[in-house]
Design an enzyme around this catalytic site. Sequence first.
Site, short mmCIF file in Angstrom:
data_model
loop_
_atom_site.label_atom_id
_atom_site.label_comp_id
_atom_site.label_asym_id
_atom_site.label_seq_id
_atom_site.Cartn_x
_atom_site.Cartn_y
_atom_site.Cartn_z
N ASP A 35 14.52 -51.63 0.67
CA ASP A 35 15.71 -52.46 0.46
C ASP A 35 15.78 -53.52 1.56
OD1 ASP A 35 18.64 -51.91 -1.17
OD2 ASP A 35 18.64 -53.31 0.52
N HIS A 106 17.62 -49.38 -10.78
CA HIS A 106 17.01 -48.98 -9.51
C HIS A 106 17.75 -47.76 -9.02
CE1 HIS A 106 20.11 -52.01 -8.83
NE2 HIS A 106 20.41 -51.40 -7.69
#
Length: 122
Positions: A35, A106
């Site tokens: 991320d 996700h």
Amino acid sequence: MAYTYDPENIFAKILRGEIPNRTVMETEHTLAFEDIYPQAPIHVLVIPKGPYVTYDHFASDASDAEILDYTRTVAAICKKLGVEGDGWRMISNAGQNGVQEVPHLHVHILGGRGLGRMLAKV
Ligand code: AMP
């Protein structure tokens, strides 16, 4: 409800190679990458390569091969990251109430520190 996939979302661009990513693992049907704004020492996003908006969309419409690959890849990532011992959390935000920013499925894999209770009061 029927989901409509927007092919211009940022993760679709990552899958097409138009935007770089820090790949943790890639398989036939799945990509995992770090991320960009990590909220824990370990913060990895796992996405299917197919055009699915949310987890329920994927679980409903994806092929058995895609679902198997995705699920097994989550396990392989946990092993690679070494989170089984200390524990970890998986989150998948969906839609408006779930505060989903990127409309491509996700799951967030978070670990490396105590993560507190599941939901904060808002
Ligand atoms: P969500 O609110 O579940 O849709 O979360 C979207 C996540 O995508 C956020 O944690 C962002 O930090 C992350 N993100 C957005 N753009 C990128 C990018 N280009 N590479 C990696 N992560 C990203």
